[in-house]
Design an enzyme around this catalytic site. Structure first.
Site, short mmCIF file in Angstrom:
data_model
loop_
_atom_site.label_atom_id
_atom_site.label_comp_id
_atom_site.label_asym_id
_atom_site.label_seq_id
_atom_site.Cartn_x
_atom_site.Cartn_y
_atom_site.Cartn_z
N GLY A 23 16.06 -15.05 0.36
CA GLY A 23 16.13 -15.73 -0.95
C GLY A 23 15.69 -14.73 -1.98
O GLY A 23 16.37 -14.65 -3.04
N ASP A 67 11.36 -13.82 10.16
CA ASP A 67 12.44 -14.40 10.68
C ASP A 67 13.46 -13.47 11.40
O ASP A 67 14.11 -13.65 12.30
CB ASP A 67 13.22 -15.19 9.73
CG ASP A 67 12.44 -16.45 9.30
OD1 ASP A 67 11.62 -17.04 9.91
OD2 ASP A 67 12.91 -16.92 8.32
N SER A 103 5.07 -26.34 36.43
CA SER A 103 5.14 -26.56 35.04
C SER A 103 6.24 -25.80 34.56
O SER A 103 6.74 -24.93 35.23
CB SER A 103 3.96 -25.94 34.44
OG SER A 103 3.78 -24.69 34.52
N ARG A 121 13.88 -20.15 10.76
CA ARG A 121 14.77 -21.00 10.01
C ARG A 121 16.20 -21.01 10.77
O ARG A 121 15.84 -21.65 11.73
CB ARG A 121 15.06 -20.19 8.60
CG ARG A 121 15.54 -20.97 7.41
CD ARG A 121 15.72 -20.06 6.29
NE ARG A 121 14.32 -19.86 5.49
CZ ARG A 121 13.66 -20.59 4.84
NH1 ARG A 121 14.25 -21.80 4.27
NH2 ARG A 121 12.67 -20.11 4.31
N GLU A 145 11.22 -21.13 30.90
CA GLU A 145 12.15 -21.57 31.88
C GLU A 145 13.44 -21.62 31.02
O GLU A 145 14.53 -21.41 31.60
CB GLU A 145 11.94 -22.92 32.46
CG GLU A 145 11.04 -22.91 33.45
CD GLU A 145 9.52 -22.24 33.63
OE1 GLU A 145 8.90 -22.31 32.22
OE2 GLU A 145 9.18 -21.63 34.47
N HIS A 181 2.81 -22.88 10.90
CA HIS A 181 2.50 -21.61 9.92
C HIS A 181 1.50 -20.51 10.84
O HIS A 181 1.35 -19.56 9.99
CB HIS A 181 2.00 -22.02 8.52
CG HIS A 181 3.08 -22.41 7.85
ND1 HIS A 181 3.76 -23.89 7.93
CD2 HIS A 181 3.73 -21.97 6.78
CE1 HIS A 181 4.66 -24.02 7.14
NE2 HIS A 181 4.79 -22.82 6.36
N ARG A 227 0.74 -1.30 -0.06
CA ARG A 227 0.09 0.06 -0.16
C ARG A 227 1.05 1.29 0.06
O ARG A 227 0.53 2.19 -0.72
CB ARG A 227 -1.05 -0.11 1.14
CG ARG A 227 -1.51 1.07 1.47
CD ARG A 227 -2.61 0.95 2.62
NE ARG A 227 -3.32 1.97 3.13
CZ ARG A 227 -2.97 3.09 4.23
NH1 ARG A 227 -1.63 3.07 4.38
NH2 ARG A 227 -3.64 3.94 4.29
O1 F6P Z 1 11.24 -17.43 6.32
C1 F6P Z 1 9.91 -17.63 6.94
C2 F6P Z 1 9.68 -18.99 7.21
O2 F6P Z 1 8.47 -19.25 7.84
C3 F6P Z 1 10.68 -19.63 8.25
O3 F6P Z 1 10.64 -19.35 9.32
C4 F6P Z 1 10.36 -21.14 7.99
O4 F6P Z 1 11.58 -21.86 8.21
C5 F6P Z 1 10.30 -21.29 6.65
O5 F6P Z 1 9.59 -20.08 6.22
C6 F6P Z 1 8.88 -22.13 6.18
O6 F6P Z 1 8.75 -21.96 4.67
P1 F6P Z 1 7.58 -22.78 4.11
O7 F6P Z 1 6.47 -21.92 4.36
O8 F6P Z 1 7.98 -22.62 2.54
O9 F6P Z 1 7.22 -24.16 4.41
#
Ligand code: F6P
Length: 324
Positions: A104, A128, A216, A172, A188, A254, A21
């Site tokens: 990437g 990340d 816990s 990652r 912890e 995710h 945006r």
């Molecule tokens: O780079 C973001 C990320 O969510 C990382 O934390 C994780 O390792 C990776 O992408 C997972 O990738 P994908 O959604 O392709 O499985």
């Protein structure tokens, strides 16, 4: 520069829409035509490029994901794929690019710039927070808060059942998400790739907890930890500890990538989007816009992908002290 395009690439991150945006509205403000490339580098190769205007980005600042969709393109890693992408941009008269993504994305952007010299400026979009050249990446704050919300909920059930939970978070090769949601969630222990914590140390932390009648315990594990993922670590602990612990493992996965971006992420994304766009219009190229010490700066793609941004020693020390 009269015609530019924006795209999102790699893992999506909350706040990417706020960034799109800002770029579109900024371009409109400066009288520049702006296009959106759908599905990152894959869309560039296919020529899936659509016109955008101020209205196309109405009502998206609060939405997670990316309206331009995202992908990890294998074809763009080949020189034939990049040649096709270049031809598509040339045909459409695109003179500059804003790339929203992570490691990437900028690796691809640097190669593409070196080959075809289309000026490109990046905006760091990844949960990340692993990019050199910015204190925070777009989506990181939301991801930490999502993970924190899950930790708080798990803490309730852990406490009711006197259990030990290993909670795996994304990141990652980086431990940023783990360390910050671990501190905020009162974990912890936190296991991150930047600071090797041997299994024996986790065993002793858990034993100390039992001796202090802690009912816990929560151990946050970064997915890139050297000891393995949370399942593997939990198994190693079970084998090493001389107690009958009731252990459970939760992998958040995710869920950390979705959801409504926090105010912090929306503001950061707007600032970085506009910063990337205005940098591009001023002649910046092959760089990423970032915010360091609250100042907008530009860092060469090469540095953003090759230099490390270490997790602060202070944070690591804080976990050790506050979890006693
Ligand atoms: O780079 C973001 C990320 O969510 C990382 O934390 C994780 O390792 C990776 O992408 C997972 O990738 P994908 O959604 O392709 O499985």
């Amino acid at each position: 520069m009269k015609k530019i395009a924006v795209f999102t690439s790699g893992g999506d991150a909350p706040g990417m829409n706020a960034c799109i945006r800002a770029i579109v509205r900024g371009a409109t403000y400066h009288g520049v035509e702006v296009y959106g490339i759908v599905r990152g580098y894959n869309g560039m190769i296919k020529g899936d490029i659509i016109p955008l205007n101020s209205q196309s980005v109405s009502n998206i600042i609060q939405r997670g994901g990316t309206i331009l969709k995202s992908a990890r393109s294998k074809e763009f890693m080949t020189s034939a794929g990049r040649e096709l992408a270049y031809q598509q941009l040339k045909e459409k008269g695109i003179e500059g690019l804003v790339a929203i993504g992570g490691n990437g994305t900028f690796t691809g952007a640097e190669i593409f710039y070196n080959e075809f010299k289309i000026p490109t400026v990046g905006a760091p979009g990844t949960i990340d927070n692993d990019l050199f050249g910015t204190d925070y990446t777009i989506g990181y704050d939301t991801a930490v808060n999502t993970a924190l919300d899950a930790i708080d909920k798990i803490r309730d059930t852990a406490d009711s059942h006197d259990r030990v939970f290993f909670i795996e978070v994304m990141g990652r090769d980086s431990g940023y998400i783990a360390i910050e949601c671990g501190i905020a969630g009162g974990a912890e222990a936190v296991m991150i790739p930047e600071n090797l914590t041997p299994i024996s140390e986790i065993v002793s932390i858990l034993e100390q907890g039992i001796s202090k009648a802690k009912s816990s315990s929560i151990v946050v594990v970064a997915e890139g930890d050297e000891e393995g993922n949370a399942q593997i670590i939990a198994k190693k602990i079970k084998e090493s500890i001389n107690r009958d612990l009731d252990i459970r493992v939760t992998t958040l996965g995710h869920i950390q990538r979705g959801g409504i971006p926090t105010a912090f992420d929306r503001i950061l994304a707007s600032r970085l989007g506009l910063g990337a766009l205005e940098g591009l219009l001023r002649g910046e190229k092959n760089v990423m816009a970032g915010v360091v010490n609250n100042q907008l700066i530009y860092t060469p793609f090469h540095d953003t992908i090759t230099k490390k941004k270490p997790v602060s020693e202070d944070l690591i020390r804080m976990v050790e002290i506050l979890s006693i």
